[in-house]
Design a protein around this motif. Structure first.
Motif, PDB file in Angstrom:
ATOM      1  N   VAL A   1      21.755  18.099  25.198  1.00 16.61           N
ATOM      2  CA  VAL A   1      22.259  18.199  26.570  1.00 16.61           C
ATOM      3  C   VAL A   1      23.028  19.498  26.741  1.00 16.61           C
ATOM      4  CG1 VAL A   1      23.818  17.201  28.301  1.00 16.61           C
ATOM      5  CG2 VAL A   1      22.415  15.699  26.869  1.00 16.61           C
ATOM      6  N   HIS A   2      22.742  20.184  27.843  1.00 16.05           N
ATOM      7  CA  HIS A   2      23.599  21.271  28.309  1.00 16.05           C
ATOM      8  C   HIS A   2      24.386  20.691  29.484  1.00 16.05           C
ATOM      9  CE1 HIS A   2      24.483  25.702  28.886  1.00 16.05           C
ATOM     10  NE2 HIS A   2      25.116  25.097  29.884  1.00 16.05           N
ATOM     11  N   PHE A   3      25.652  20.364  29.243  1.00 14.80           N
ATOM     12  CA  PHE A   3      26.447  19.662  30.253  1.00 14.80           C
ATOM     13  C   PHE A   3      27.149  20.658  31.173  1.00 14.80           C
ATOM     14  CE2 PHE A   3      30.518  17.394  31.390  1.00 14.80           C
ATOM     15  CZ  PHE A   3      29.928  16.593  32.349  1.00 14.80           C
ATOM     16  N   ASP A   4      26.969  20.473  32.477  1.00 16.03           N
ATOM     17  CA  ASP A   4      27.607  21.320  33.484  1.00 16.03           C
ATOM     18  C   ASP A   4      28.634  20.496  34.250  1.00 16.03           C
ATOM     19  OD1 ASP A   4      28.083  22.646  36.102  1.00 16.03           O
ATOM     20  OD2 ASP A   4      26.592  24.070  35.374  1.00 16.03           O
ATOM     21  N   THR A   5      29.908  20.902  34.158  1.00 16.19           N
ATOM     22  CA  THR A   5      30.981  20.133  34.793  1.00 16.19           C
ATOM     23  C   THR A   5      30.914  20.170  36.315  1.00 16.19           C
ATOM     24  OG1 THR A   5      32.510  22.024  34.817  1.00 16.19           O
ATOM     25  CG2 THR A   5      32.512  20.622  32.850  1.00 16.19           C
ATOM     26  N   GLY A   6      30.526  21.306  36.880  1.00 22.16           N
ATOM     27  CA  GLY A   6      30.577  21.470  38.329  1.00 22.16           C
ATOM     28  C   GLY A   6      29.413  20.854  39.069  1.00 22.16           C
ATOM     29  N   ASN A   7      28.296  20.664  38.375  1.00 23.78           N
ATOM     30  CA  ASN A   7      27.087  20.212  39.057  1.00 23.78           C
ATOM     31  C   ASN A   7      27.140  18.765  39.526  1.00 23.78           C
ATOM     32  OD1 ASN A   7      25.895  22.680  38.826  1.00 23.78           O
ATOM     33  ND2 ASN A   7      24.499  22.138  37.167  1.00 23.78           N
ATOM     34  N   ILE A   8      28.145  18.024  39.097  1.00 20.44           N
ATOM     35  CA  ILE A   8      28.243  16.626  39.504  1.00 20.44           C
ATOM     36  C   ILE A   8      29.508  16.347  40.297  1.00 20.44           C
ATOM     37  CG2 ILE A   8      26.859  15.737  37.603  1.00 20.44           C
ATOM     38  CD1 ILE A   8      29.533  15.090  36.188  1.00 20.44           C
ATOM     39  N   MET A   9      30.318  17.376  40.545  1.00 20.74           N
ATOM     40  CA  MET A   9      31.659  17.151  41.069  1.00 20.74           C
ATOM     41  C   MET A   9      31.710  16.661  42.515  1.00 20.74           C
ATOM     42  SD  MET A   9      34.544  17.352  39.407  1.00 20.74           S
ATOM     43  CE  MET A   9      35.752  17.992  40.582  1.00 20.74           C
ATOM     44  N   GLU A  10      30.621  16.782  43.271  1.00 19.49           N
ATOM     45  CA  GLU A  10      30.702  16.316  44.656  1.00 19.49           C
ATOM     46  C   GLU A  10      30.905  14.804  44.709  1.00 19.49           C
ATOM     47  OE1 GLU A  10      28.538  16.843  48.977  1.00 19.49           O
ATOM     48  OE2 GLU A  10      27.302  17.008  47.188  1.00 19.49           O
ATOM     49  N   TYR A  11      30.224  14.065  43.822  1.00 21.50           N
ATOM     50  CA  TYR A  11      30.288  12.610  43.868  1.00 21.50           C
ATOM     51  C   TYR A  11      30.787  11.971  42.573  1.00 21.50           C
ATOM     52  CZ  TYR A  11      27.180  13.474  47.835  1.00 21.50           C
ATOM     53  OH  TYR A  11      26.652  13.935  49.002  1.00 21.50           O
TER      54      TYR A  11
ATOM     55  N   ARG B   1      37.830  18.893  48.157  1.00 23.41           N
ATOM     56  CA  ARG B   1      38.322  18.984  49.534  1.00 23.41           C
ATOM     57  C   ARG B   1      37.360  19.741  50.434  1.00 23.41           C
ATOM     58  NH1 ARG B   1      43.979  21.225  47.321  1.00 23.41           N
ATOM     59  NH2 ARG B   1      42.417  22.388  46.145  1.00 23.41           N
ATOM     60  N   THR B   2      36.320  20.355  49.868  1.00 26.12           N
ATOM     61  CA  THR B   2      35.314  21.039  50.682  1.00 26.12           C
ATOM     62  C   THR B   2      34.306  20.025  51.205  1.00 26.12           C
ATOM     63  OG1 THR B   2      33.927  21.498  48.750  1.00 26.12           O
ATOM     64  CG2 THR B   2      35.560  23.158  49.348  1.00 26.12           C
ATOM     65  N   HIS B   3      33.526  20.435  52.172  1.00 31.52           N
ATOM     66  CA  HIS B   3      32.608  19.499  52.823  1.00 31.52           C
ATOM     67  C   HIS B   3      31.159  19.972  52.781  1.00 31.52           C
ATOM     68  CE1 HIS B   3      36.068  17.243  54.170  1.00 31.52           C
ATOM     69  NE2 HIS B   3      36.600  18.357  54.632  1.00 31.52           N
ATOM     70  N   GLU B   4      30.834  20.800  51.822  1.00 29.53           N
ATOM     71  CA  GLU B   4      29.450  21.185  51.620  1.00 29.53           C
ATOM     72  C   GLU B   4      29.250  21.425  50.131  1.00 29.53           C
ATOM     73  OE1 GLU B   4      28.304  25.058  53.122  1.00 29.53           O
ATOM     74  OE2 GLU B   4      30.394  25.617  53.369  1.00 29.53           O
ATOM     75  N   PHE B   5      27.995  21.458  49.714  1.00 34.08           N
ATOM     76  CA  PHE B   5      27.711  21.566  48.282  1.00 34.08           C
ATOM     77  C   PHE B   5      26.506  22.469  48.092  1.00 34.08           C
ATOM     78  CE2 PHE B   5      26.551  19.746  44.064  1.00 34.08           C
ATOM     79  CZ  PHE B   5      27.792  19.869  43.447  1.00 34.08           C
ATOM     80  N   ASN B   6      26.753  23.695  47.688  1.00 32.79           N
ATOM     81  CA  ASN B   6      25.668  24.634  47.442  1.00 32.79           C
ATOM     82  C   ASN B   6      26.165  25.715  46.489  1.00 32.79           C
ATOM     83  OD1 ASN B   6      26.945  26.785  49.062  1.00 32.79           O
ATOM     84  ND2 ASN B   6      26.418  25.495  50.817  1.00 32.79           N
ATOM     85  N   LEU B   7      25.352  26.692  46.210  1.00 32.13           N
ATOM     86  CA  LEU B   7      25.711  27.721  45.240  1.00 32.13           C
ATOM     87  C   LEU B   7      26.921  28.538  45.665  1.00 32.13           C
ATOM     88  CD1 LEU B   7      22.207  29.110  44.174  1.00 32.13           C
ATOM     89  CD2 LEU B   7      23.694  27.576  42.891  1.00 32.13           C
ATOM     90  N   HIS B   8      27.197  28.558  46.969  1.00 34.06           N
ATOM     91  CA  HIS B   8      28.291  29.392  47.469  1.00 34.06           C
ATOM     92  C   HIS B   8      29.642  28.689  47.428  1.00 34.06           C
ATOM     93  CE1 HIS B   8      25.490  32.463  48.782  1.00 34.06           C
ATOM     94  NE2 HIS B   8      24.760  31.516  49.330  1.00 34.06           N
TER      95      HIS B   8
END
Length: 353
Positions: free
Chosen positions: A252-262, A287-294
């Protein structure tokens, strides 16, 4: 009849005034408390008793020093427009990183058009500068998804992944990040959605084709958890996928940020356990309301519970790289991002107090 508030301090840091919900008596009590606190902080007249000393400032520090290593992905650098690979290696070394993760592309210094000798020279250059190659990463798994509905796209994706395995071996790193499939990739124009069961079947077939190459090269196929791709979206799904190959070369290559929305990375870590072979640290703010590369952020400027993440990794015995991944080099003074991120990792790892 309601009771008077037991404390003159409004709840949750509220400020009295219009719309505060405080009545006249509450406002007077709050003002009196504020005035007393303000006066307590003023210098006492000569001969008067010393005011109560202020509490000491809390010292924020990690509970101990951790053995994990610092790394950074090449996307954080203004490469190739303003810096060469060697420039990036030197900057990462000077900023205190142990390793750097480089990205395989279709063309350029490290790409599908690079010869074996070209790639060997890159690895030797990094060693001469004194920095390790922590792994190989690539954006190509999206436009050339190995679960695509187009068989030509699937075939090209597997061909590129095979070359990435060879490239990692030539660089003398045993880490290759692999995205085995996607139900959907909204950042790819005209991406044709793939049914979940079909995506799973094609992804497994792709990894089975790559596994003999990886085993011969001594390179680990590290499956990354992704956001918004509709595949392997829980640690239990990830474990079942990885374990199905029964090979020490699929991890596994675990990415902490890729699951943080939910979800929360500290919840995944004990479930994935020893399967974690490499890691991306990405910051995210709930606290943000969108989820994308930016919407990813610089380290520590978000809501990730980094002490819990680091402690969780330590508990499973992880001692590998923590690679900061960021897609937006600073427009001005791009070196600042590299040093800031290194400093943040030092705080997390207990190297600073």
């Amino acid at each position: 009849m309601s009771q008077e508030p037991s404390s003159p301090v409004p709840p949750h840091g509220a400020i009295p005034g219009a719309g505060s919900g405080l009545g006249r008596r509450e406002l007077l009590a709050w003002s009196a408390g504020l005035g007393a606190a303000w006066m307590a902080g003023k210098a006492a007249p000569a001969g008067a008793a010393e005011p109560v000393s202020k509490p000491r400032r809390r010292v924020w520090k990690a509970p101990k020093k951790y053995v994990m290593k610092k790394s950074i992905n090449l996307w954080a650098f203004p490469y190739p427009d303003e810096m060469s690979l060697d420039d990036c290696f030197r900057l990462a070394k000077d900023a205190g990183y142990d390793g750097i993760e480089i990205n395989f592309d279709l063309e350029g210094p490290f790409s599908a058009e690079s010869s074996d000798d070209d790639i060997r020279r890159i690895g030797q250059s990094a060693r001469d500068i004194g920095i390790e190659i922590s792994g190989v990463c690539s954006f190509l798994f999206w436009p050339y998804s190995m679960s695509s509905n187009d068989p030509k796209v699937r075939a090209r994706g597997i061909e590129l992944a095979r070359r990435m395995i060879q490239a990692a071996a030539l660089l003398e790193t045993d880490n290759l990040l692999v995205v085995p499939g996607a139900v959907y990739a909204p950042w790819i124009e005209n991406f044709d959605p793939v049914p979940n069961d079909v995506c799973d079947r094609r992804a497994r077939q792709a990894v089975r084709e790559l596994l003999p190459v990886a085993e011969q090269a001594g390179v680990s196929i590290n499956i990354e958890n992704i956001f918004l791709n509709g595949f392997l979206f829980s640690p239990q799904e990830m474990n079942a996928f990885v374990d199905s190959f029964q090979s020490k070369f699929v991890n596994v290559h675990f990415d902490t940020g890729n699951i943080m929305e939910y979800q929360f990375p500290e919840h995944w870590i004990p479930i994935l356990g020893k399967r974690i072979k490499n890691i991306h640290f990405k910051e995210w703010d709930k606290r943000t309301h969108e989820f994308n590369l930016h919407t990813f952020r610089t380290l520590l400027d978000g809501t990730t519970n980094w002490p819990a993440v680091i402690d969780g990794l330590d508990r499973i015995g992880y001692g590998g790289y923590l690679t900061f991944e960021y897609f937006h080099p600073f427009q001005h003074y791009p070196e600042a991002l590299i040093y800031q991120s290194s400093d943040a990792l030092d705080w997390m790892l207990g190297r600073k107090v």
